[in-house]
Design a protein around this motif. Structure first.
Motif, PDB file in Angstrom:
ATOM      1  N   ARG A 219       0.826  -1.199   0.000  1.00 25.65           N
ATOM      2  CA  ARG A 219       0.000   0.000   0.000  1.00 25.65           C
ATOM      3  C   ARG A 219       0.862   1.251   0.000  1.00 25.65           C
ATOM      4  O   ARG A 219       0.575   2.220  -0.720  1.00 25.65           O
ATOM      5  CB  ARG A 219      -0.920  -0.037   1.223  1.00 25.65           C
ATOM      6  N   GLU A 220       1.922   1.244   0.820  1.00 27.43           N
ATOM      7  CA  GLU A 220       2.821   2.391   0.844  1.00 27.43           C
ATOM      8  C   GLU A 220       3.508   2.590  -0.511  1.00 27.43           C
ATOM      9  O   GLU A 220       3.638   3.710  -1.002  1.00 27.43           O
ATOM     10  CB  GLU A 220       3.873   2.200   1.944  1.00 27.43           C
ATOM     11  N   MET A 221       3.947   1.482  -1.098  1.00 27.78           N
ATOM     12  CA  MET A 221       4.585   1.581  -2.406  1.00 27.78           C
ATOM     13  C   MET A 221       3.615   2.131  -3.447  1.00 27.78           C
ATOM     14  O   MET A 221       3.975   2.954  -4.301  1.00 27.78           O
ATOM     15  CB  MET A 221       5.092   0.205  -2.829  1.00 27.78           C
ATOM     16  N   HIS A 222       2.370   1.681  -3.369  1.00 27.38           N
ATOM     17  CA  HIS A 222       1.374   2.160  -4.324  1.00 27.38           C
ATOM     18  C   HIS A 222       1.147   3.660  -4.159  1.00 27.38           C
ATOM     19  O   HIS A 222       1.066   4.410  -5.147  1.00 27.38           O
ATOM     20  CB  HIS A 222       0.063   1.396  -4.117  1.00 27.38           C
ATOM     21  N   ASP A 223       1.044   4.101  -2.892  1.00 26.41           N
ATOM     22  CA  ASP A 223       0.803   5.525  -2.669  1.00 26.41           C
ATOM     23  C   ASP A 223       1.973   6.380  -3.144  1.00 26.41           C
ATOM     24  O   ASP A 223       1.783   7.473  -3.683  1.00 26.41           O
ATOM     25  CB  ASP A 223       0.553   5.780  -1.179  1.00 26.41           C
ATOM     26  N   VAL A 224       3.167   5.880  -2.923  1.00 26.31           N
ATOM     27  CA  VAL A 224       4.342   6.653  -3.312  1.00 26.31           C
ATOM     28  C   VAL A 224       4.489   6.705  -4.827  1.00 26.31           C
ATOM     29  O   VAL A 224       4.704   7.773  -5.431  1.00 26.31           O
ATOM     30  CB  VAL A 224       5.606   6.049  -2.665  1.00 26.31           C
ATOM     31  N   VAL A 225       4.349   5.546  -5.468  1.00 28.06           N
ATOM     32  CA  VAL A 225       4.622   5.466  -6.902  1.00 28.06           C
ATOM     33  C   VAL A 225       3.473   6.024  -7.725  1.00 28.06           C
ATOM     34  O   VAL A 225       3.682   6.793  -8.679  1.00 28.06           O
ATOM     35  CB  VAL A 225       4.915   4.006  -7.301  1.00 28.06           C
ATOM     36  N   ALA A 226       2.236   5.664  -7.373  1.00 28.66           N
ATOM     37  CA  ALA A 226       1.107   6.005  -8.240  1.00 28.66           C
ATOM     38  C   ALA A 226       0.957   7.501  -8.401  1.00 28.66           C
ATOM     39  O   ALA A 226       0.764   8.001  -9.525  1.00 28.66           O
ATOM     40  CB  ALA A 226      -0.179   5.387  -7.669  1.00 28.66           C
ATOM     41  N   HIS A 227       1.038   8.250  -7.310  1.00 22.85           N
ATOM     42  CA  HIS A 227       0.815   9.686  -7.420  1.00 22.85           C
ATOM     43  C   HIS A 227       1.933  10.367  -8.192  1.00 22.85           C
ATOM     44  O   HIS A 227       1.671  11.156  -9.114  1.00 22.85           O
ATOM     45  CB  HIS A 227       0.702  10.277  -6.011  1.00 22.85           C
ATOM     46  N   ARG A 228       3.170  10.053  -7.822  1.00 24.07           N
ATOM     47  CA  ARG A 228       4.294  10.710  -8.501  1.00 24.07           C
ATOM     48  C   ARG A 228       4.320  10.371  -9.985  1.00 24.07           C
ATOM     49  O   ARG A 228       4.485  11.248 -10.843  1.00 24.07           O
ATOM     50  CB  ARG A 228       5.612  10.285  -7.852  1.00 24.07           C
ATOM     51  N   VAL A 229       4.170   9.097 -10.277  1.00 23.33           N
ATOM     52  CA  VAL A 229       4.257   8.680 -11.675  1.00 23.33           C
ATOM     53  C   VAL A 229       3.079   9.222 -12.473  1.00 23.33           C
ATOM     54  O   VAL A 229       3.210   9.585 -13.663  1.00 23.33           O
ATOM     55  CB  VAL A 229       4.338   7.149 -11.760  1.00 23.33           C
ATOM     56  N   PRO A 340       0.497  10.770  14.384  1.00 23.37           N
ATOM     57  CA  PRO A 340       1.143  10.563  13.070  1.00 23.37           C
ATOM     58  C   PRO A 340       0.377   9.611  12.170  1.00 23.37           C
ATOM     59  O   PRO A 340       0.288   9.834  10.960  1.00 23.37           O
ATOM     60  CB  PRO A 340       2.529  10.006  13.439  1.00 23.37           C
ATOM     61  N   GLU A 341      -0.169   8.551  12.750  1.00 21.01           N
ATOM     62  CA  GLU A 341      -0.907   7.590  11.931  1.00 21.01           C
ATOM     63  C   GLU A 341      -2.137   8.227  11.296  1.00 21.01           C
ATOM     64  O   GLU A 341      -2.470   7.954  10.138  1.00 21.01           O
ATOM     65  CB  GLU A 341      -1.308   6.390  12.800  1.00 21.01           C
ATOM     66  N   VAL A 342      -2.808   9.100  12.042  1.00 21.19           N
ATOM     67  CA  VAL A 342      -4.005   9.767  11.527  1.00 21.19           C
ATOM     68  C   VAL A 342      -3.630  10.743  10.412  1.00 21.19           C
ATOM     69  O   VAL A 342      -4.259  10.770   9.341  1.00 21.19           O
ATOM     70  CB  VAL A 342      -4.739  10.482  12.676  1.00 21.19           C
ATOM     71  N   GLU A 343      -2.611  11.562  10.654  1.00 21.74           N
ATOM     72  CA  GLU A 343      -2.207  12.530   9.634  1.00 21.74           C
ATOM     73  C   GLU A 343      -1.703  11.833   8.373  1.00 21.74           C
ATOM     74  O   GLU A 343      -1.986  12.269   7.254  1.00 21.74           O
ATOM     75  CB  GLU A 343      -1.125  13.452  10.207  1.00 21.74           C
ATOM     76  N   ARG A 344      -0.962  10.757   8.558  1.00 21.88           N
ATOM     77  CA  ARG A 344      -0.447  10.043   7.394  1.00 21.88           C
ATOM     78  C   ARG A 344      -1.588   9.432   6.573  1.00 21.88           C
ATOM     79  O   ARG A 344      -1.585   9.485   5.340  1.00 21.88           O
ATOM     80  CB  ARG A 344       0.528   8.957   7.852  1.00 21.88           C
ATOM     81  N   THR A 345      -2.570   8.851   7.263  1.00 26.36           N
ATOM     82  CA  THR A 345      -3.697   8.253   6.551  1.00 26.36           C
ATOM     83  C   THR A 345      -4.515   9.316   5.823  1.00 26.36           C
ATOM     84  O   THR A 345      -4.931   9.128   4.673  1.00 26.36           O
ATOM     85  CB  THR A 345      -4.585   7.492   7.547  1.00 26.36           C
ATOM     86  N   ALA A 346      -4.756  10.467   6.482  1.00 28.35           N
ATOM     87  CA  ALA A 346      -5.496  11.555   5.834  1.00 28.35           C
ATOM     88  C   ALA A 346      -4.764  12.051   4.586  1.00 28.35           C
ATOM     89  O   ALA A 346      -5.373  12.309   3.539  1.00 28.35           O
ATOM     90  CB  ALA A 346      -5.719  12.692   6.822  1.00 28.35           C
ATOM     91  N   TYR A 347      -3.463  12.199   4.708  1.00 30.42           N
ATOM     92  CA  TYR A 347      -2.659  12.645   3.556  1.00 30.42           C
ATOM     93  C   TYR A 347      -2.772  11.645   2.410  1.00 30.42           C
ATOM     94  O   TYR A 347      -2.945  12.030   1.243  1.00 30.42           O
ATOM     95  CB  TYR A 347      -1.209  12.818   3.980  1.00 30.42           C
ATOM     96  N   ARG A 348      -2.675  10.345   2.726  1.00 31.79           N
ATOM     97  CA  ARG A 348      -2.719   9.325   1.677  1.00 31.79           C
ATOM     98  C   ARG A 348      -4.087   9.291   1.002  1.00 31.79           C
ATOM     99  O   ARG A 348      -4.184   9.029  -0.210  1.00 31.79           O
ATOM    100  CB  ARG A 348      -2.379   7.958   2.264  1.00 31.79           C
ATOM    101  N   VAL A 349      -5.140   9.518   1.766  1.00 32.05           N
ATOM    102  CA  VAL A 349      -6.481   9.528   1.166  1.00 32.05           C
ATOM    103  C   VAL A 349      -6.595  10.661   0.152  1.00 32.05           C
ATOM    104  O   VAL A 349      -7.072  10.468  -0.985  1.00 32.05           O
ATOM    105  CB  VAL A 349      -7.551   9.645   2.268  1.00 32.05           C
TER     106      VAL A 349
END
Length: 448
Positions: A219-229, A340-349
């Motif tokens: 999931r982390e890899m998807h969030d990192v790669v999908a948006h940038r790419v 941190p977990e809440v902010e990170r999840t909100a950012y990813r959404v």
């Protein structure tokens, strides 16, 4: 590998009736043979005293002595027969072995005490009568001891105790020791089964931990790669469109593509570096599965600590604006720090929602709303209808169908609410509400 009690019992039980072991049958057969011979010899004298045929006394002795063969199955029968033939002065071996077998068996103690008392009384009476008869028929002259007083009872008591007490006490000891060993064996079997169950559960937990961490890392890899790419593809399409018309804008778009590519590589390198550092080192000895799960959990946790936060939403929206999208960020409520977990999840959404806009509704206007409330934080990403189908077709961004699933998993994992669907105006809306104090945080920490 050790065998359990049931397996040992299954190995012992065969065609040996109630013995269970061959050596037990051989031992009882030998004792029964010796007892039969003894009773047969003693039956000769008993038959002569009773004026009966000697063969009848021998047959009776053989039959009585053979009863010892069933001492393990019916010890009460053996003791009763030995008490019955005590007046005939036969079956002393049978009486001793019978008392031992009775005391060592699982017969209730009150029955054992009753039969032992009957046997002791029978032996005492027969001994007293026999001694008085021998003294009466013997030519003792003038004895120093008066046999009619205390001498005969005292000697009879010592003889009775000498015959009955040792086998009875030894049988009680053997029975208690046997029950203790059986209890210890059952306890060992129970502990072995519990250890086996614990090992299976540990294996399942390790497998679950590996699967969970594998899903989280994916999931982390998807969030990192999908948006940038996705942004890189959008900028590349724009670069292709304006390369000949506006060289300066083409240069600017090319620089943006390079910056985003470097950012994507940096994030990937950091994530893979954390996994590589926290991975379990290779060793000749096998690594426990639980250690692998703990290492993966630690790696994901370390990677999560360096993740994005809500303060970076403006930069995230600016990246989409540079790609040509119209993005408006609306923040409601007083901004405050969240876990941190809440902010990170909100950012990813928000990040995944913007990525979906670039994939499926290129050029559509987007409104990102972020609301800070008491005990929760809410976010909403809503885009209008796509102004041109051709624009979306030119980008041709592939879709794996995992974006909404990943967002839902992230939100539900923290005990939040996630809703996504089309709007009446033809656009799409993604909404999520996250509690700032997650009820699952304690349970997750406990599992790790």
């Amino acid at each position: 590998m050790t065998t359990t009690g049931a397996e040992r019992d299954a190995d012992r039980v065969g065609n040996w009736w109630w013995w269970g072991r061959r050596r037990g049958a051989v031992l009882d057969g030998g004792l029964a043979l010796v007892s039969a011979v003894e009773c047969a010899l003693e039956g000769v004298g008993s038959a002569e005293q009773a004026s009966l045929p000697v063969p009848l006394g021998v047959l009776f002795g053989l039959a009585v002595g053979s009863v010892l063969l069933v001492r393990r199955r019916w010890p009460i029968v053996v003791v009763l027969v030995s008490i019955a033939v005590t007046p005939a002065e036969m079956g002393f071996l049978m009486g001793i072995v019978g008392l031992y077998s009775l005391a060592a068996s699982e017969v209730p103690r009150r029955i054992t005490a009753l039969l032992a008392g009957m046997s002791t009384l029978a032996v005492f009476v027969v001994t007293v009568v026999r001694m008085r008869q021998d003294i009466a028929h013997a030519d003792v002259g003038e004895p120093d001891i008066d046999p009619s007083g205390w001498y005969v009872p005292v000697v009879a008591v010592f003889m009775t105790l000498g015959l009955n007490a040792p086998p009875l006490l030894f049988g009680l000891y053997i029975g208690a020791r046997r029950r203790l060993m059986e209890s210890l064996r059952e306890r060992a079997d129970s502990l072995e089964q519990e250890l086996s169950l614990l090992a299976d559960r540990a294996e399942q937990r390790a497998q679950w931990a590996r699967q969970e961490e594998r899903t989280r890392i994916a999931r982390e890899m998807h969030d990192v790669v999908a948006h940038r790419v996705s942004l890189m593809v959008v900028h590349a399409a724009a670069l292709q469109a304006v390369a000949l018309k506006d060289p300066q804008k083409a240069v600017k778009n090319a620089a943006l593509v390079g910056d985003m590519g470097r950012q994507a590589l940096t994030e990937l390198r950091e994530m893979l570096g954390v996994l590589r550092e926290d991975a379990v080192p290779a060793a000749p000895a096998p690594v426990p599965l639980a250690a692998v799960g703990r290492a993966a959990a630690a790696a994901a946790e370390a990677a999560a600590d360096d993740g994005p936060c809500l303060d970076a939403l403006e930069d995230l929206c600016e990246q989409s604006r540079l790609a040509g999208a119209v993005v408006e960020l609306v923040v409601l409520g007083d901004a405050r720090a969240h876990p941190p977990e809440v902010e990170r999840t909100a950012y990813r959404v928000v990040q995944e929602a913007l990525t979906n806009v670039h994939k499926h509704a290129a050029g559509a206007e987007v409104v990102v709303r972020l609301a800070h409330r008491d005990g929760e934080v809410a976010m909403q990403v809503e885009n209008g209808p796509c102004p041109s189908d051709a624009g979306a077709a030119d980008v041709r961004l592939p879709s794996g169908g995992n974006g909404l699933v990943g967002m839902r998993e992230r939100v539900l994992r923290l005990g939040g609410v996630f809703v996504a669907g089309a709007t009446d105006a033809g656009g799409f809306r993604v909404s999520a509400v996250l509690p700032t104090v997650t009820p699952l945080s304690g349970g997750v920490a406990a599992l790790r």
